[in-house]
Write a protein that holds these residues in place. Structure first.
Motif, short mmCIF file in Angstrom:
data_model
loop_
_atom_site.label_atom_id
_atom_site.label_comp_id
_atom_site.label_asym_id
_atom_site.label_seq_id
_atom_site.Cartn_x
_atom_site.Cartn_y
_atom_site.Cartn_z
N ASN A 1 0.80 -1.21 -0.23
CA ASN A 1 0.01 0.06 0.02
C ASN A 1 0.93 1.26 0.08
O ASN A 1 1.41 1.77 0.84
N THR B 1 -3.68 8.41 10.58
CA THR B 1 -3.85 7.15 11.16
C THR B 1 -2.82 6.25 10.89
O THR B 1 -2.64 4.96 11.55
N CYS B 2 -1.94 6.49 9.89
CA CYS B 2 -0.95 5.53 9.76
C CYS B 2 -0.06 5.60 11.09
O CYS B 2 0.62 4.61 11.66
N ALA C 1 -4.32 14.22 12.94
CA ALA C 1 -4.50 12.72 13.31
C ALA C 1 -4.23 11.65 12.36
O ALA C 1 -5.16 11.28 11.48
N SER D 1 -10.40 -1.24 8.00
CA SER D 1 -9.03 -0.66 7.44
C SER D 1 -8.37 -0.25 8.57
O SER D 1 -8.69 -0.28 9.75
N GLY E 1 -7.33 2.56 9.13
CA GLY E 1 -8.08 3.99 9.35
C GLY E 1 -9.49 3.66 10.25
O GLY E 1 -9.60 4.38 11.20
N ASP F 1 0.55 12.37 2.20
CA ASP F 1 -0.47 12.39 0.95
C ASP F 1 -0.98 14.02 0.99
O ASP F 1 -1.46 14.55 0.07
N ARG G 1 -2.73 4.74 -1.10
CA ARG G 1 -4.16 4.57 -0.99
C ARG G 1 -4.86 5.80 -0.52
O ARG G 1 -5.83 6.29 -0.99
C1 LIG Z 1 -12.15 6.67 2.68
C2 LIG Z 1 -10.83 6.16 2.35
C3 LIG Z 1 -9.93 6.98 2.75
C4 LIG Z 1 -10.74 4.72 3.12
O1 LIG Z 1 -10.84 5.30 4.54
P1 LIG Z 1 -10.16 4.46 5.92
O2 LIG Z 1 -10.84 5.24 7.12
O3 LIG Z 1 -10.86 3.09 5.63
O4 LIG Z 1 -8.93 4.47 5.97
P2 LIG Z 1 -7.53 3.85 5.50
O5 LIG Z 1 -7.89 3.20 4.26
O6 LIG Z 1 -7.01 2.84 6.69
O7 LIG Z 1 -6.60 5.11 5.52
C5 LIG Z 1 -6.56 5.88 4.33
C6 LIG Z 1 -5.36 6.32 4.06
O8 LIG Z 1 -5.42 7.91 4.29
C7 LIG Z 1 -3.96 8.21 4.53
N1 LIG Z 1 -4.48 9.21 5.74
C8 LIG Z 1 -4.20 8.66 7.16
N2 LIG Z 1 -4.46 9.52 8.19
C9 LIG Z 1 -4.99 10.62 7.29
C10 LIG Z 1 -5.57 11.89 7.67
N3 LIG Z 1 -5.63 12.24 9.22
N4 LIG Z 1 -5.88 12.64 6.66
C11 LIG Z 1 -6.01 12.34 5.51
N5 LIG Z 1 -5.20 11.22 5.11
C12 LIG Z 1 -5.03 10.31 6.03
C13 LIG Z 1 -3.18 7.38 4.87
O9 LIG Z 1 -2.51 7.08 3.39
C14 LIG Z 1 -1.02 6.92 3.64
O10 LIG Z 1 -0.61 5.88 4.17
C15 LIG Z 1 -0.59 4.77 3.47
C16 LIG Z 1 0.01 3.75 4.54
O11 LIG Z 1 -1.16 3.41 5.23
P3 LIG Z 1 -1.50 2.15 6.24
O12 LIG Z 1 -2.93 1.78 6.08
O13 LIG Z 1 -0.88 2.23 7.57
O14 LIG Z 1 -0.39 1.12 5.69
P4 LIG Z 1 -0.27 -0.33 5.26
O15 LIG Z 1 0.84 -0.66 4.32
O16 LIG Z 1 -1.54 -0.71 5.00
O17 LIG Z 1 0.38 -0.65 6.80
P5 LIG Z 1 1.77 -0.60 7.42
O18 LIG Z 1 2.29 -1.83 7.15
O19 LIG Z 1 2.59 0.59 6.69
O20 LIG Z 1 1.31 -0.35 8.84
C17 LIG Z 1 -0.21 4.89 2.14
O21 LIG Z 1 -1.06 4.50 1.49
C18 LIG Z 1 -0.54 6.57 2.18
O22 LIG Z 1 -1.31 6.89 0.99
C19 LIG Z 1 -4.09 6.16 4.90
O23 LIG Z 1 -3.57 4.77 4.89
C20 LIG Z 1 -10.69 5.67 0.86
O24 LIG Z 1 -9.25 4.91 0.85
C21 LIG Z 1 -11.91 4.93 0.20
O25 LIG Z 1 -12.94 4.62 0.62
N6 LIG Z 1 -11.43 4.20 -0.83
C22 LIG Z 1 -12.26 3.57 -1.87
C23 LIG Z 1 -12.15 4.19 -3.08
C24 LIG Z 1 -12.78 5.49 -3.28
O26 LIG Z 1 -14.30 5.61 -2.69
N7 LIG Z 1 -12.46 6.42 -4.08
C25 LIG Z 1 -13.02 7.63 -4.33
C26 LIG Z 1 -12.58 8.54 -5.09
S1 LIG Z 1 -11.11 9.23 -4.84
#
Ligand SMILES: CC(C)(COP(=O)(O)OP(=O)(O)OC[C@H]1O[C@@H](n2cnc3c(N)ncnc32)[C@H](O[C@H]2O[C@H](COP(=O)(O)OP(=O)(O)OP(=O)(O)O)[C@@H](O)[C@H]2O)[C@@H]1O)[C@@H](O)C(=O)NCCC(=O)NCCS
Ligand SMILES: Nc1ncnc2[nH]cnc12
Length: 290
Positions: free
Chosen positions: A105, A214-215, A212, A153, A155, A269, A108
């Motif tokens: 990832n 979340t990573c 905040a 997820s 997050g 990001d 994302r």
């Molecule tokens: C709505 C979604 C964002 C999904 O949301 P959800 O709550 O499920 O969150 P996550 O998918 O867990 O997190 C989203 C990623 O956003 C970044 N992030 C974290 N905190 C914030 C914040 N406060 N504000 C903005 N952005 C934030 C972060 O991305 C970066 O970190 C990624 C690595 O993250 P991690 O999950 O920890 O990594 P892993 O490898 O999985 O784990 P480790 O081994 O490293 O510990 C990296 O990718 C950066 O980009 C969060 O990860 C949205 O995703 C969704 O709904 N998508 C579906 C498609 C869609 O509808 N798209 C709409 C059109 S664009």
């Protein structure tokens, strides 16, 4: 006989926005020295990421960004049809990213933030201020996508555990970390003649002071989040990335976050989102001036 037409075909709006989004991701990845993140020096707190992978991942997202912009032009308004179209394209973009990175990832959160902004910019290219584009993106983010899976997820887990506002809320609120922190700091540091790279580092730090992320919460809990926020503020208070004492604090922050395994991927990001909005606002997207 016809003269050869050597003029390049003008790029479409969707082409230009996809170019800008990918450039913002590559510039974010290249920016150095970022605390605990992948950059030109190394992998920060990550074992599964490196700069080449971040570049490949960014390039793999070009078709998704272009398709989102095209959907905005075709549909023409903020409504559920557009929300669900970009949700589908965003999920396909995530698959393209995961295929390119062998399941890692990388972007994302960036697909979500930059995807919404690209869509919002394409909807009304003549209204391209950072405020106007973010507001349209927020209206889109507030709409429900009936087809979105609801995985537990990282997050979502962190939201349950700490009540943190994550990527979804950041977008729904109109990207306050970008509009109130990243962009104003970018402008201040540029005005202080800090140099473009230092201005971008300062913008990242300004985002980190209050996010905040979340990573960070997932990997290092509240201790990690506090270290990120206070450490970033300490660099800015010491004079920012362009000053000697700010640089020393930045080095300390890098070491501290790596020791805590706290990678601010969400802040990274949002720096890319800051760079994208800055370019959309200043270069314009109608003239094809870039
Ligand atoms: C709505 C979604 C964002 C999904 O949301 P959800 O709550 O499920 O969150 P996550 O998918 O867990 O997190 C989203 C990623 O956003 C970044 N992030 C974290 N905190 C914030 C914040 N406060 N504000 C903005 N952005 C934030 C972060 O991305 C970066 O970190 C990624 C690595 O993250 P991690 O999950 O920890 O990594 P892993 O490898 O999985 O784990 P480790 O081994 O490293 O510990 C990296 O990718 C950066 O980009 C969060 O990860 C949205 O995703 C969704 O709904 N998508 C579906 C498609 C869609 O509808 N798209 C709409 C059109 S664009
Ligand atoms: N430069 C970077 N390092 C680690 N994770 C990231 N997520 C987005 N950009 C990143």
């Amino acid at each position: 006989m016809h003269a050869l037409n050597l003029q390049a075909k003008p790029l479409s709006l969707a082409d230009r926005l996809a170019d800008l989004a990918v450039d913002a991701l590559i510039d974010e990845a290249d920016l150095s020295p970022k605390p605990a993140l992948v950059d030109r020096r190394g992998n920060g707190a990550h074992t599964d990421l490196h700069l080449g992978l971040m570049h490949a991942s960014a390039l793999s997202l070009w078709p998704a960004f272009k398709e989102m912009a095209e959907a905005a032009v075709a549909i023409g308004e903020v409504d559920s049809t557009l929300r669900e179209a970009i949700g589908r394209i965003g999920r396909e973009g995530e698959q393209a990213m995961l295929t390119t990175t062998n399941g890692v990832n990388t972007h994302r959160g960036a697909i979500w933030a930059l995807g919404l902004l690209v869509t919002a910019a394409a909807l009304e290219p003549q209204s391209s201020s950072a405020n106007a584009v973010s507001l349209r993106a927020a209206r889109l983010a507030l709409l429900d996508d009936r087809h979105a899976p609801k995985p537990l997820s990282h997050g979502a887990q962190v939201a349950l555990r700490y009540g943190a506002r994550g990527a979804r809320e950041e977008a729904q609120l109109g990207f306050p970390s970008v509009l109130q922190r990243g962009l104003p700091q970018l402008k201040r540091s540029r005005a202080n003649a800090s140099g473009e790279q230092n201005a971008r580092l300062d913008a990242l730090l300004a985002i980190m002071t209050n996010l905040a992320d979340t990573c960070v919460l997932y990997r290092a809990g509240e201790e990690g989040l506090q270290a990120m926020q206070l450490g970033a503020q300490a660099v800015l208070d010491a004079g920012g990335s362009a000053s000697l004492s700010g640089r020393r604090r930045l080095h300390e922050l890098d070491q501290q976050l790596i020791a805590l395994n706290a990678s601010p991927g969400g802040a990274a990001d949002l720096l890319a989102a800051t760079l994208l909005l800055d370019r959309i606002e200043h270069n314009g997207i109608l003239q094809g001036a870039f």
